[in-house]
Design a protein around this motif. Structure first.
Motif, PDB file in Angstrom:
ATOM      1  N   PRO A 143       0.023   8.344  53.467  1.00 21.83           N
ATOM      2  CA  PRO A 143      -0.252   8.123  54.889  1.00 21.83           C
ATOM      3  C   PRO A 143       0.772   8.801  55.780  1.00 21.83           C
ATOM      4  O   PRO A 143       1.926   8.996  55.386  1.00 21.83           O
ATOM      5  N   LYS A 144       0.317   9.195  56.967  1.00 16.35           N
ATOM      6  CA  LYS A 144       1.251   9.740  57.955  1.00 16.35           C
ATOM      7  C   LYS A 144       1.014   9.015  59.289  1.00 16.35           C
ATOM      8  O   LYS A 144      -0.096   8.465  59.506  1.00 16.35           O
ATOM      9  N   PRO A 145       1.994   9.060  60.164  1.00 15.30           N
ATOM     10  CA  PRO A 145       1.850   8.309  61.410  1.00 15.30           C
ATOM     11  C   PRO A 145       0.772   8.895  62.316  1.00 15.30           C
ATOM     12  O   PRO A 145       0.521  10.107  62.292  1.00 15.30           O
ATOM     13  N   ILE A 146       0.168   8.027  63.094  1.00 17.38           N
ATOM     14  CA  ILE A 146      -0.843   8.456  64.072  1.00 17.38           C
ATOM     15  C   ILE A 146      -0.725   7.538  65.282  1.00 17.38           C
ATOM     16  O   ILE A 146      -0.369   6.362  65.135  1.00 17.38           O
ATOM     17  N   SER A 147      -0.987   8.080  66.463  1.00 18.00           N
ATOM     18  CA  SER A 147      -0.999   7.176  67.614  1.00 18.00           C
ATOM     19  C   SER A 147      -2.177   7.514  68.513  1.00 18.00           C
ATOM     20  O   SER A 147      -2.699   8.640  68.501  1.00 18.00           O
ATOM     21  N   ALA A 148      -2.590   6.520  69.266  1.00 20.91           N
ATOM     22  CA  ALA A 148      -3.746   6.676  70.150  1.00 20.91           C
ATOM     23  C   ALA A 148      -3.258   6.865  71.579  1.00 20.91           C
ATOM     24  O   ALA A 148      -2.160   6.432  71.930  1.00 20.91           O
ATOM     25  N   LYS A 149      -4.112   7.517  72.383  1.00 26.02           N
ATOM     26  CA  LYS A 149      -3.822   7.582  73.825  1.00 26.02           C
ATOM     27  C   LYS A 149      -4.422   6.335  74.443  1.00 26.02           C
ATOM     28  O   LYS A 149      -5.547   5.952  74.085  1.00 26.02           O
ATOM     29  N   VAL A 150      -3.705   5.731  75.356  1.00 21.54           N
ATOM     30  CA  VAL A 150      -4.244   4.544  76.018  1.00 21.54           C
ATOM     31  C   VAL A 150      -4.352   4.834  77.501  1.00 21.54           C
ATOM     32  O   VAL A 150      -3.369   5.227  78.128  1.00 21.54           O
ATOM     33  N   GLN A 151      -5.556   4.667  78.017  1.00 20.80           N
ATOM     34  CA  GLN A 151      -5.771   4.943  79.438  1.00 20.80           C
ATOM     35  C   GLN A 151      -6.886   4.041  79.942  1.00 20.80           C
ATOM     36  O   GLN A 151      -7.953   3.960  79.298  1.00 20.80           O
ATOM     37  N   GLY A 152      -6.603   3.365  81.049  1.00 20.37           N
ATOM     38  CA  GLY A 152      -7.631   2.511  81.660  1.00 20.37           C
ATOM     39  C   GLY A 152      -8.199   1.502  80.677  1.00 20.37           C
ATOM     40  O   GLY A 152      -9.408   1.285  80.664  1.00 20.37           O
ATOM     41  N   GLY A 153      -7.368   0.941  79.861  1.00 21.05           N
ATOM     42  CA  GLY A 153      -7.825  -0.089  78.917  1.00 21.05           C
ATOM     43  C   GLY A 153      -8.583   0.466  77.718  1.00 21.05           C
ATOM     44  O   GLY A 153      -9.112  -0.289  76.915  1.00 21.05           O
ATOM     45  N   ARG A 154      -8.637   1.788  77.573  1.00 18.75           N
ATOM     46  CA  ARG A 154      -9.360   2.400  76.449  1.00 18.75           C
ATOM     47  C   ARG A 154      -8.393   3.141  75.537  1.00 18.75           C
ATOM     48  O   ARG A 154      -7.432   3.734  76.008  1.00 18.75           O
ATOM     49  N   LEU A 155      -8.728   3.143  74.268  1.00 23.06           N
ATOM     50  CA  LEU A 155      -7.926   3.900  73.297  1.00 23.06           C
ATOM     51  C   LEU A 155      -8.687   5.152  72.915  1.00 23.06           C
ATOM     52  O   LEU A 155      -9.895   5.085  72.662  1.00 23.06           O
ATOM     53  N   THR A 156      -7.997   6.261  72.809  1.00 17.66           N
ATOM     54  CA  THR A 156      -8.626   7.469  72.277  1.00 17.66           C
ATOM     55  C   THR A 156      -7.782   7.964  71.111  1.00 17.66           C
ATOM     56  O   THR A 156      -6.556   8.032  71.196  1.00 17.66           O
ATOM     57  N   LEU A 157      -8.489   8.304  70.052  1.00 14.92           N
ATOM     58  CA  LEU A 157      -7.818   8.609  68.796  1.00 14.92           C
ATOM     59  C   LEU A 157      -8.619   9.677  68.073  1.00 14.92           C
ATOM     60  O   LEU A 157      -9.836   9.558  67.959  1.00 14.92           O
ATOM     61  N   THR A 158      -7.951  10.728  67.587  1.00 15.26           N
ATOM     62  CA  THR A 158      -8.703  11.736  66.824  1.00 15.26           C
ATOM     63  C   THR A 158      -8.471  11.510  65.333  1.00 15.26           C
ATOM     64  O   THR A 158      -7.331  11.506  64.867  1.00 15.26           O
ATOM     65  N   LEU A 159      -9.571  11.318  64.622  1.00 14.19           N
ATOM     66  CA  LEU A 159      -9.494  11.077  63.176  1.00 14.19           C
ATOM     67  C   LEU A 159      -9.757  12.372  62.438  1.00 14.19           C
ATOM     68  O   LEU A 159     -10.769  13.045  62.687  1.00 14.19           O
ATOM     69  N   GLU A 160      -8.909  12.697  61.519  1.00  9.14           N
ATOM     70  CA  GLU A 160      -9.129  13.903  60.720  1.00  9.14           C
ATOM     71  C   GLU A 160     -10.353  13.710  59.820  1.00  9.14           C
ATOM     72  O   GLU A 160     -10.723  12.580  59.499  1.00  9.14           O
ATOM     73  N   PRO A 161     -10.968  14.822  59.409  1.00  9.16           N
ATOM     74  CA  PRO A 161     -12.076  14.690  58.455  1.00  9.16           C
ATOM     75  C   PRO A 161     -11.607  13.932  57.210  1.00  9.16           C
ATOM     76  O   PRO A 161     -10.426  13.972  56.866  1.00  9.16           O
ATOM     77  N   LYS A 162     -12.534  13.214  56.561  1.00  4.52           N
ATOM     78  CA  LYS A 162     -12.269  12.468  55.312  1.00  4.52           C
ATOM     79  C   LYS A 162     -10.939  11.709  55.372  1.00  4.52           C
ATOM     80  O   LYS A 162      -9.985  11.999  54.648  1.00  4.52           O
ATOM     81  N   SER A 163     -10.918  10.737  56.247  1.00  2.00           N
ATOM     82  CA  SER A 163      -9.651  10.011  56.430  1.00  2.00           C
ATOM     83  C   SER A 163      -9.887   8.520  56.618  1.00  2.00           C
ATOM     84  O   SER A 163     -10.959   8.092  57.029  1.00  2.00           O
ATOM     85  N   VAL A 164      -8.853   7.759  56.290  1.00  2.00           N
ATOM     86  CA  VAL A 164      -8.824   6.316  56.569  1.00  2.00           C
ATOM     87  C   VAL A 164      -7.642   6.079  57.493  1.00  2.00           C
ATOM     88  O   VAL A 164      -6.530   6.537  57.204  1.00  2.00           O
ATOM     89  N   THR A 165      -7.877   5.357  58.588  1.00  2.00           N
ATOM     90  CA  THR A 165      -6.827   5.150  59.587  1.00  2.00           C
ATOM     91  C   THR A 165      -6.731   3.663  59.921  1.00  2.00           C
ATOM     92  O   THR A 165      -7.758   2.996  60.073  1.00  2.00           O
ATOM     93  N   VAL A 166      -5.527   3.164  60.004  1.00  2.00           N
ATOM     94  CA  VAL A 166      -5.314   1.774  60.440  1.00  2.00           C
ATOM     95  C   VAL A 166      -4.287   1.791  61.560  1.00  2.00           C
ATOM     96  O   VAL A 166      -3.197   2.352  61.398  1.00  2.00           O
ATOM     97  N   ILE A 167      -4.662   1.192  62.698  1.00  2.00           N
ATOM     98  CA  ILE A 167      -3.708   1.135  63.821  1.00  2.00           C
ATOM     99  C   ILE A 167      -3.606  -0.302  64.330  1.00  2.00           C
ATOM    100  O   ILE A 167      -4.533  -1.100  64.170  1.00  2.00           O
ATOM    101  N   SER A 168      -2.479  -0.595  64.947  1.00  2.00           N
ATOM    102  CA  SER A 168      -2.347  -1.885  65.626  1.00  2.00           C
ATOM    103  C   SER A 168      -2.225  -1.623  67.113  1.00  2.00           C
ATOM    104  O   SER A 168      -1.783  -0.549  67.536  1.00  2.00           O
ATOM    105  N   VAL A 169      -2.621  -2.616  67.880  1.00  2.00           N
ATOM    106  CA  VAL A 169      -2.662  -2.457  69.333  1.00  2.00           C
ATOM    107  C   VAL A 169      -1.607  -3.370  69.963  1.00  2.00           C
ATOM    108  O   VAL A 169      -1.591  -4.573  69.704  1.00  2.00           O
ATOM    109  N   GLU A 170      -0.744  -2.790  70.762  1.00  2.00           N
ATOM    110  CA  GLU A 170       0.255  -3.579  71.499  1.00  2.00           C
ATOM    111  C   GLU A 170      -0.318  -3.872  72.875  1.00  2.00           C
ATOM    112  O   GLU A 170      -0.875  -2.990  73.519  1.00  2.00           O
ATOM    113  N   GLN A 171      -0.142  -5.113  73.331  1.00  2.00           N
ATOM    114  CA  GLN A 171      -0.654  -5.426  74.673  1.00  2.00           C
ATOM    115  C   GLN A 171       0.456  -5.925  75.580  1.00  2.00           C
ATOM    116  O   GLN A 171       1.514  -6.268  75.126  1.00  2.00           O
TER     117      GLN A 171
END
Ligand code: AHR
Length: 550
Positions: A522-550
């Motif tokens: 696994p390698k690190p990944i982070s999402a963009k957060v804007q206006g209450g929405r997350l945007t995240l680009t997933l690489e082909p053939k991948s499994v991703t797990v993220i946690s959300v800080e509020q």
């Protein structure tokens, strides 16, 4: 891929290509790219597909029991011997004979429970061979007919569990054993009273009673466990359920041992009839017998005997195999519906205590040892199955992947002093936060990924709120060619940031080997957060797990 094309255009400068130099280089590049795409030699230019996810944190569902992340360790090939047990005199670092490297790796997975000693092995296992200073040397007829030294027995298993912090799921011998033999094993393990068996346990080094959290009453009793009919098995089940008691004083009112009956091994009428028979009997059960779980075995095989290769395959076998694995969903739905009929309160758990990929044995290996490679495809397969279990969290409260080390879809592979963690290991590690999390519904249009005549959902996702209230999202991109841009709208929380890990690799059949152990990590990944929405680009053939800080 574009870099590759640039080097192709360099070839045009070669004297042998001069005749074609009338066509501008850029045109030749485009024509070549188009030709390769059409031939399927390279994937088309990868433009991220968009997927919208809606996560409603206010609509939390059932608890995703940590026990669905259980493991299975059978006396089979190098699953136990070499994989776990090397003996106290080994030069491989160990604690009382148990490998330190393996213990450390499994501790990081927070393994909740281990099913032992089998499998088919359990229905021929005589526990007395595996205690005391002089052990019986027996055979393992199911798995290669090799010598079973019995140096790893009851005390070693319990020590191993203690070292990694997991609970015992002991399968008793309903095949060639007797109710008395199983009852005595449980008394030996659990009584706190000074009985002859408790004294024998103390003289073998453990005066305190052991905790046995789960009891498996037989294994595949419809097949290698004695080819029983449902009625015959039911009569055995009632006897074992009644007489194989747990006497541990700490397990009498709280943390009582859960009894797991043999359940179905597929979806055909033979298996639905089996589930019907056991659950119908359960509905009318009296005080004198009970069960808390019904097991289900379902491997992703493709065809029998297993002939899909575990490494050295391409997109065709990748997509086919993932299609097969998604059948787990229908199978659980089918058997859950039967269980609902007789147990609407869902007191009996569906326990998927053997699941995973089963491929052709690696060339040169002993076919009885079920040795296979573990690739990125297996990581994706594991993620998809864990997601299915989580979506059925109200009924599927336990599962055990087959098998933990060196056998079938393993977490870990060893070769003497060497150890490597598989892609499947990393998925289990990334999913640790889902252990005991509360299921949170996610809605999305998965889209379709198509290869040849196989069509699959392009994306899969689950969400859960951990015990500290943090939101976790697991998203799998099944498409081996296209990235996916996920846009997640969250109801019930206002996200500030979101980050985690993603697992992918250069090829669908990339593996971690002893020589190159970090190909699929696994390698690190982070999402963009804007206006209450997350945007995240997933690489082909991948499994991703993220946690959300509020
Ligand atoms: O996991 C290998 C074998 O598969 C088990 O021993 C048996 O229960 C199943 O058929």
């Amino acid at each position: 891929m574009l870099l590759g094309l640039r080097s192709e255009s360099g070839v045009a400068g070669n004297p042998r290509n001069r005749r074609r130099s009338a066509t501008p280089a850029i045109m030749r590049m485009l024509i070549l790219a188009l030709a390769l795409v059409t031939m399927g030699a390279i994937p088309p230019f990868a433009a991220a597909q968009k997927v919208q996810l809606s996560v409603d944190v206010s609509k939390a569902g059932a608890k995703i029991e940590r026990n669905i992340f259980g493991q299975f360790a059978e006396h089979l090939g190098h699953g136990i011997y070499e994989g776990v047990w090397v003996g106290p005199d080994s030069s491989i670092p160990n604690t009382r004979g148990i490998r330190n490297d393996v213990v450390a790796a499994l501790k990081a997975l927070k393994v909740p429970n281990i099913r032992w000693p089998g499998g088919c092995f359990a229905d021929e296992y005589h526990w007395r061979n595996g205690i005391g200073p002089s052990r019986g040397v027996t055979l393992n007829p199911n798995w290669g007919g090799v010598i079973e030294p019995n140096t790893f027995g009851t005390h070693e298993f319990m020590d191993f569990l203690d070292q990694i912090g997991a609970e015992a799921y002991v399968s008793v011998n309903v095949g060639s054993g007797t109710p008395r033999e199983a009852a005595e094993w449980l008394e030996y393990l659990t009584t706190g009273q000074p009985t002859t068996l408790a004294k024998e346990r103390a003289s073998n080094g453990h005066s305190d009673p052991y905790k046995v959290a789960f009891l498996g009453i037989g294994n595949e009793s419809w097949d290698c466990g004695g080819n029983m009919t449902p009625d015959y098995y039911l009569s055995q089940l009632k006897i074992y359920s009644r007489f194989v008691r747990n006497f541990n004083p700490a397990q009498q009112t709280k943390q009582q041992m859960l009894r797991i009956a043999v359940g179905p091994g597929g979806g055909e009428p033979r298996w639905t009839e089996w589930t019907e028979a056991i659950m119908k009997a359960y509905q009318h059960h009296t005080w004198s017998w009970d069960i808390n779980g019904l097991s289900m075995h379902n491997y992703t095989v493709g065809q029998w005997p297993p002939s899909f290769a575990s490494v050295g395959f391409g997109e065709t076998q990748y997509s086919q195999f993932l299609k097969y694995t998604l059948a787990m969903e229908d199978l659980i739905t089918k058997h859950s519906a039967i269980m609902d009929k007789y147990d609407p309160e869902k007191k009996v758990a569906l326990v998927v205590d053997e699941w995973g990929a089963w491929y052709a044995p690696l060339p040169g290996s002993n076919p009885g040892f079920l040795v296979q490679q573990n690739s990125l495809r297996d990581a994706i397969l594991a993620g998809l199955n864990l997601n299915i279990f989580a979506r059925h969290a109200d009924r599927v409260r336990m599962a055990n992947i087959a098998q933990m080390i060196n056998v079938l879809q393993a977490m870990i592979m060893t070769d003497k002093e060497k150890m490597v963690l598989t892609p499947t290991y990393y998925v289990f590690k990334m999913y640790v936060p889902f252990q005991d999390a509360t299921f949170v519904p996610v809605t999305f249009d998965a889209g379709t990924y198509t290869h040849g005549d196989v069509s699959l959902p392009r994306v899969d996702a689950i969400a859960g709120k951990d015990t500290a209230g943090k939101l976790w999202l697991a998203v799998t991109n099944l498409d081996p060619n296209q990235p996916i841009e996920v846009e997640a709208s969250l109801t019930g929380i206002t996200p500030k940031s979101a980050a985690g890990e993603t697992l992918t690799a250069p090829k669908v059949d990339s593996v971690n080997s002893f020589e190159a152990p970090k190909t699929v990590v696994p390698k690190p990944i982070s999402a963009k957060v804007q206006g209450g929405r997350l945007t995240l680009t997933l690489e082909p053939k991948s499994v991703t797990v993220i946690s959300v800080e509020q």
